[in-house]
Design a protein around this motif. Structure first.
Motif, PDB file in Angstrom:
ATOM      1  N   ARG A   1      10.642   9.307 -24.212  1.00  0.00           N
ATOM      2  CA  ARG A   1      10.496   9.064 -22.773  1.00  0.00           C
ATOM      3  C   ARG A   1       9.087   8.521 -22.616  1.00  0.00           C
ATOM      4  O   ARG A   1       8.779   7.506 -23.218  1.00  0.00           O
ATOM      5  N   SER A   2       8.215   9.204 -21.821  1.00  0.00           N
ATOM      6  CA  SER A   2       6.885   8.615 -21.687  1.00  0.00           C
ATOM      7  C   SER A   2       5.810   9.424 -22.400  1.00  0.00           C
ATOM      8  O   SER A   2       4.695   8.940 -22.568  1.00  0.00           O
TER       9      SER A   2
ATOM     10  N   ARG B   1      13.454   3.597 -25.347  1.00  0.00           N
ATOM     11  CA  ARG B   1      12.764   4.276 -24.250  1.00  0.00           C
ATOM     12  C   ARG B   1      13.827   4.703 -23.240  1.00  0.00           C
ATOM     13  O   ARG B   1      14.498   3.845 -22.637  1.00  0.00           O
ATOM     14  N   ALA B   2      13.991   6.006 -23.086  1.00  0.00           N
ATOM     15  CA  ALA B   2      14.957   6.507 -22.110  1.00  0.00           C
ATOM     16  C   ALA B   2      14.327   6.428 -20.717  1.00  0.00           C
ATOM     17  O   ALA B   2      13.891   7.421 -20.150  1.00  0.00           O
ATOM     18  N   GLY B   3      14.257   5.216 -20.174  1.00  0.00           N
ATOM     19  CA  GLY B   3      13.629   4.956 -18.883  1.00  0.00           C
ATOM     20  C   GLY B   3      13.332   3.471 -18.772  1.00  0.00           C
ATOM     21  O   GLY B   3      13.799   2.678 -19.611  1.00  0.00           O
TER      22      GLY B   3
ATOM     23  N   GLY C   1       9.801   1.830 -17.782  1.00  0.00           N
ATOM     24  CA  GLY C   1       8.480   1.365 -18.228  1.00  0.00           C
ATOM     25  C   GLY C   1       8.267   1.595 -19.716  1.00  0.00           C
ATOM     26  O   GLY C   1       8.580   2.665 -20.231  1.00  0.00           O
TER      27      GLY C   1
ATOM     28  N   ASN D   1      17.678   5.019 -13.848  1.00  0.00           N
ATOM     29  CA  ASN D   1      16.984   5.945 -12.952  1.00  0.00           C
ATOM     30  C   ASN D   1      16.613   5.311 -11.608  1.00  0.00           C
ATOM     31  O   ASN D   1      15.832   5.882 -10.853  1.00  0.00           O
TER      32      ASN D   1
ATOM     33  N   ARG E   1       3.809   2.799 -10.331  1.00  0.00           N
ATOM     34  CA  ARG E   1       2.884   2.984 -11.440  1.00  0.00           C
ATOM     35  C   ARG E   1       1.484   3.223 -10.894  1.00  0.00           C
ATOM     36  O   ARG E   1       1.043   2.519  -9.966  1.00  0.00           O
TER      37      ARG E   1
ATOM     38  N   HIS F   1       4.952  12.724 -11.503  1.00  0.00           N
ATOM     39  CA  HIS F   1       5.784  11.639 -12.047  1.00  0.00           C
ATOM     40  C   HIS F   1       7.249  12.102 -12.178  1.00  0.00           C
ATOM     41  O   HIS F   1       7.816  12.135 -13.269  1.00  0.00           O
TER      42      HIS F   1
ATOM     43  N   ALA G   1      12.109   9.899 -11.835  1.00  0.00           N
ATOM     44  CA  ALA G   1      13.347   9.802 -12.625  1.00  0.00           C
ATOM     45  C   ALA G   1      13.861  11.173 -13.051  1.00  0.00           C
ATOM     46  O   ALA G   1      14.815  11.257 -13.824  1.00  0.00           O
ATOM     47  N   SER G   2      13.214  12.237 -12.538  1.00  0.00           N
ATOM     48  CA  SER G   2      13.583  13.571 -13.029  1.00  0.00           C
ATOM     49  C   SER G   2      14.745  14.172 -12.256  1.00  0.00           C
ATOM     50  O   SER G   2      14.566  15.082 -11.443  1.00  0.00           O
TER      51      SER G   2
ATOM     52  N   GLN H   1      18.550  11.342 -15.941  1.00  0.00           N
ATOM     53  CA  GLN H   1      18.267  11.640 -17.344  1.00  0.00           C
ATOM     54  C   GLN H   1      19.514  11.475 -18.204  1.00  0.00           C
ATOM     55  O   GLN H   1      19.441  11.006 -19.340  1.00  0.00           O
TER      56      GLN H   1
END
Ligand SMILES: NC(=O)c1ccc[n+]([C@@H]2O[C@H](COP(=O)([O-])OP(=O)(O)OC[C@H]3O[C@@H](n4cnc5c(N)ncnc54)[C@H](O)[C@@H]3O)[C@@H](O)[C@H]2O)c1
Ligand SMILES: O=C(O)CC[C@@H](O)C(=O)O
Length: 523
Positions: free
Chosen positions: A46-47, A67-69, A71, A94, A228, A275, A278-279, A284
């Protein structure tokens, strides 16, 4: 057997396609806890995990990073490309969650919900301290109308808000379809009661809401950043909060995460989340299953769709296409920087030897170059067509026989809301790329570096004046080309320069009566 390392917290349900495959061994551990990094074929993040060049060097068997997202700021995409590692993301899984989070933040902000919650829990019952504002009838300024911005616009309209949008790449059609008002940035700043940013973080958007632009907003404006950290300048925010110009701020993202700027967080009228855009379970699950399926396809030798960096062509075909692919990408950058306005259609015509190659890939390279100037680093040949369509840009390609007289030629026409741009280019083996026609003017230059494009009247002395202005600003001219249609008529000058050309220099040039316009283009 393939080895997959999942180094951040990613939904296990979403990972099912990988977990249930008996040819795949999935390890869920932080990178710092793994001592046999060299054995992994795929890395899912993720990040939190920083995919640095150093890590890539240790993961010698790595073929794909997912990248599960959206950015990919935590991944060194350039280094991954250098080591032949494909980087993929989950661009839209997301979107809804982030739009909903932004809306929740907006409602919380204008009704002081977080502050009131703390107050009631501490035993107070202070109703007069939390007088709020309705969203109904207010003007919402959205900066960046992509996936998330568009979802916010729809929700704002349902709340009876007047939606003002600044997105330099928004077409009239799309604005009409979404029922939003497409505006200049200054109009949004001057008229909006609430402003929310939804652009990627690029060199253009870093500090977009900084000291100057926040100063142009209405007194009492509310600002939100769930995109961002850095798009809204934190020091500027502190200033405008201190003088009471900005009434409230909602932040989900920060210049540094976790945030270190305590002064900003200490304002009562600043609300914040860590942040969390996306939660949600849904987002997810979406992003995890998207990347798990893509990784599975990739490991089984099938093409992937959301690749950020590498094309899915065989090396043999790619080698033949490469010079034209590079040229087309530059033409896309050139057209995008020249137009700087919404574009409806892009038409590309291939002639000669280039027409015998896989031109659809070259067209995508053009689109990737074009959109890369407008969207973010996640545009590439694989996703450019889809992204163009999503943004209301249609494109077509044709094969033509001879005509230009060159052994190969790529001719492009870009139709915008107000004007049209055209360019023709050729690739000469062992010599290089040449632009041979710009907007109908015969010209011949190598497209690279800092380019100054001047439209002027063909009169004695104009070239000298341009040379003098550049000299006065300490800019050395590397090459210079002129093109005209008739003696004394419209003409263009294309100069490549050794130094960045600033706005002052452009202003000095357009002072002259015979100079119609001047633009810089970076290739
Ligand atoms: N908070 C979170 O958890 C979270 C979750 C998902 C995405 N994001 C972030 O949200 C942002 C938007 O994501 P998206 O999926 O909607 O992206 P997107 O690429 O679909 O949309 C971005 C839009 O910004 C526009 N734009 C680019 N440069 C601009 C400029 N200078 N001025 C105005 N508009 C400009 C583009 O034309 C595009 O329409 C990204 O920064 C993304 O990383 C945050
Ligand atoms: O993984 C996360 O929660 C962050 C998601 C978000 O910032 C993104 O870019 O997709």
């Amino acid at each position: 057997m393939f080895h997959v390392l999942v180094s951040d917290s990613i939904s296990s349900d979403g990972l099912a396609p990988l977990l249930n495959d008996e040819n795949i061994n999935v390890v869920q551990k932080k990178v710092s806890e793994v001592d046999d990094l060299e054995k992994y074929d795929a890395l899912l993040v993720r990040s939190a995990t920083k995919v640095t060049e150093e890590l890539l060097q240790k993961m010698t068997n790595l073929k794909i990073v997912a990248r599960a997202g959206v950015g990919v700021d935590n991944i060194d995409v350039e280094a991954a490309t250098k080591y032949g590692v494909v980087v993929i993301n989950a661009p839209d899984g997301n979107t809804i969650s982030t739009a909903e989070h932004t809306f929740a933040m907006m409602a919380s902000l204008v009704r002081h919900i977080p502050q009131a919650n703390v107050s009631v829990k501490s035993g107070e019952w202070n109703r007069s301290a939390f007088l709020g504002t309705e969203l109904y009838g207010k003007s919402l300024g959205i900066i960046g109308l992509g996936r998330i911005g568009s979802e916010i616009a729809k929700r704002a309209k349902a709340f009876g808000m007047n939606v003002l949008v600044f997105d330099p790449f928004l077409t009239k059609d799309r604005a009409q379809k979404l029922g939003v008002n497409s505006c200049k940035l200054d109009e949004v700043l001057a008229q909006a009661d609430i402003i929310t940013v939804h652009t990627p973080l690029t060199k253009e958007t870093r500090g977009l809401l900084g000291k100057e632009n926040i100063g142009k907003t209405k007194k009492g404006v509310y600002l939100l950043n769930c995109a961002r950290g850095g798009i809204i300048d934190e020091e500027a925010l502190i200033h405008y909060l201190e003088i009471g110009h900005v009434k409230g701020v909602a932040l989900d993202v920060f210049e540094v995460e976790p945030p270190v700027n305590r002064k900003l967080l200490d304002f009562e009228q600043v609300i914040a989340t860590p942040h969390l855009g996306a939660s949600t379970k849904e987002a997810q699950l979406n992003v995890a299953s998207q990347v798990a399926e893509e990784v599975l396809k990739f490991l089984n030798g099938k093409p992937v769709t959301n690749s950020i960096n590498l094309p899915t062509l065989t090396k043999d075909i790619f080698d033949k296409i490469q010079p034209f692919y590079k040229l087309a990408k530059k033409l896309g950058q050139l057209a995008s920087q020249y137009m700087k306005e919404p574009v409806q259609h892009i038409g590309i015509v291939y002639e000669g030897t280039v027409a015998e190659l896989e031109t659809s890939f070259i067209t995508k390279a053009f689109l990737a170059g074009f959109l890369g100037e407008r969207v973010d680093s996640t545009v590439n040949e694989v996703n450019a067509g889809l992204m163009a369509k999503e943004r209301g840009i249609s494109f077509s390609e044709k094969i033509a026989s001879n005509g230009s007289g060159y052994a190969n030629c790529i001719a492009v026409q870009v139709d915008g809301d107000h004007r049209t741009f055209s360019v023709k280019a050729t690739y000469i083996p062992n010599y290089g790329e040449r632009i041979v026609d710009l907007n109908g003017f015969d010209i011949d230059f190598y497209p690279a570096g800092e380019v100054l494009y001047v439209e002027h009247i063909d009169k004695p002395g104009v070239i000298g004046r341009v040379g003098k202005v550049l000299g006065d600003h300490g800019v050395n001219i590397a090459t210079m080309q002129v093109g005209r249609k008739n003696i004394g008529g419209e003409a263009i000058m294309v100069l490549t320069c050794d130094k960045l050309i600033d706005d002052q220099l452009i202003e000095a040039l357009v002072q002259f009566d015979d100079i119609v316009s001047a633009k810089t283009i970076h290739l």
